[in-house]
Design an enzyme around this catalytic site. Sequence first.
Site, PDB file in Angstrom:
ATOM      1  N   GLY A 157       0.926  -1.440   0.183  1.00 47.69           N
ATOM      2  CA  GLY A 157       0.021   0.044   0.030  1.00 47.69           C
ATOM      3  C   GLY A 157       0.733   1.300  -0.120  1.00 47.69           C
ATOM      4  CB  ILE A 159       2.552   2.963   4.838  1.00 48.78           C
ATOM      5  CG1 ILE A 159       1.576   3.865   5.117  1.00 48.78           C
ATOM      6  CG2 ILE A 159       3.772   2.763   5.817  1.00 48.78           C
ATOM      7  CD1 ILE A 159       1.102   3.561   6.442  1.00 48.78           C
ATOM      8  NE  ARG A 179      -5.326 -10.712   2.215  1.00 50.15           N
ATOM      9  CZ  ARG A 179      -6.512 -10.081   1.806  1.00 50.15           C
ATOM     10  NH1 ARG A 179      -6.726  -8.893   2.040  1.00 50.15           N
ATOM     11  NH2 ARG A 179      -7.325 -11.158   1.583  1.00 50.15           N
ATOM     12  NE  ARG A 239      -4.534  -0.258  12.332  1.00 52.83           N
ATOM     13  CZ  ARG A 239      -4.720   0.903  12.795  1.00 52.83           C
ATOM     14  NH1 ARG A 239      -4.707   1.043  14.204  1.00 52.83           N
ATOM     15  NH2 ARG A 239      -5.321   2.150  12.055  1.00 52.83           N
ATOM     16  CD  GLU A 268      -2.152   1.115  20.349  1.00 53.76           C
ATOM     17  OE1 GLU A 268      -2.853   2.410  19.842  1.00 53.76           O
ATOM     18  OE2 GLU A 268      -1.444   0.554  19.292  1.00 53.76           O
ATOM     19  CG  HIS A 287      -0.527   3.700  17.310  1.00 54.26           C
ATOM     20  ND1 HIS A 287      -1.584   3.038  17.431  1.00 54.26           N
ATOM     21  CD2 HIS A 287       0.032   3.780  16.129  1.00 54.26           C
ATOM     22  CE1 HIS A 287      -2.110   2.750  16.316  1.00 54.26           C
ATOM     23  NE2 HIS A 287      -1.275   3.202  15.254  1.00 54.26           N
TER      24      HIS A 287
END
Length: 323
Positions: A157, A159, A179, A239, A268, A287
């Site tokens: 993607g 990033i 994927r 994630r 978190e 994060h």
Amino acid sequence: MKIVCIDGESQYAEIVRRDVIEPLRAAGHQLDWFEERFADEEATIARAQGYDAVYIIADQGPLPQKFLSSVPSLKLVSFVGTGAHRFVDVAEAESLGITVTNVPDFASRSVAEHAIALVFAVARRVTEGDRIVRAGEWAKHQGLKLRGRTLGVVGTGAIGREVIQMGAALGMDVVYWNRTVRPEIEAELPGRRVELDELFRVSDVVSLHLTHTPETEGLVSAELLGSLKPSAILVNTARAEILDHEALFALLRENRLFGAGLDVFETEPPALDQLPVDQPNLVLTPHVGFHTDEADEVFAIAGRNIVAFAEGNPTNVVRSADL
């Protein structure tokens, strides 16, 4: 329009007041800010009654299951970030005539730079060295030079593509996996596409950049992690749910990995007793991958999505067919 933010956090309050609440007010809209949690379903539903839109920060977890169907006045969900589908049932929203918007590609470079920062921090044992000096000690532990080593990027993607480009610029050999095969995108990337199991076997550094979906949950399994070289580094700024943390921590404790860097956690803030905080080869950050001045524009863009919707020209609409 009357808009409510239920899951506000104090750390974002000034940014949202300046970049969202004031511009909305100038455009004739009202955003009410509350610092509550979505965990109390009834209280969350009650808070939203009478509002036309909800502005979701998303640090507090997904909307309650019955929220969308229980707020009859709701016309819009403005999500602050990219992965709206993780926090909002987009298909249900569509069935109820509720529009969902997001902020696509708002912090790709910021997160990618943080991933590379974690790679350097682990490879050159930066936090370990910092602790040594602060303790009044003097010990020099061997690090890893990145140039000439293989970087494996999981996810191509926005990033992931930034990380691929930066890794190549550092002189690393890059392999990647996604994927879905996207020839038009991959044709412009340095490096080469490989299967996921090969990526883990050959990489000296693995950086994770997948969204969390039912298909990706637990994808980076104990088996994949076990195939990494003992000298390998793993970094996750994506994630937490895509990674088997217990398997990773076991490898770190047994010195079967050079190290790891984590910016995301299942809860978190995480419970410290669930982390091997005594491991010098583990670098942890709270994060903050997207926390740069440039990336903070995400709040304003989510606000502008509200104005565009109110004017009859919705922008950045998330549709279930595209997920």
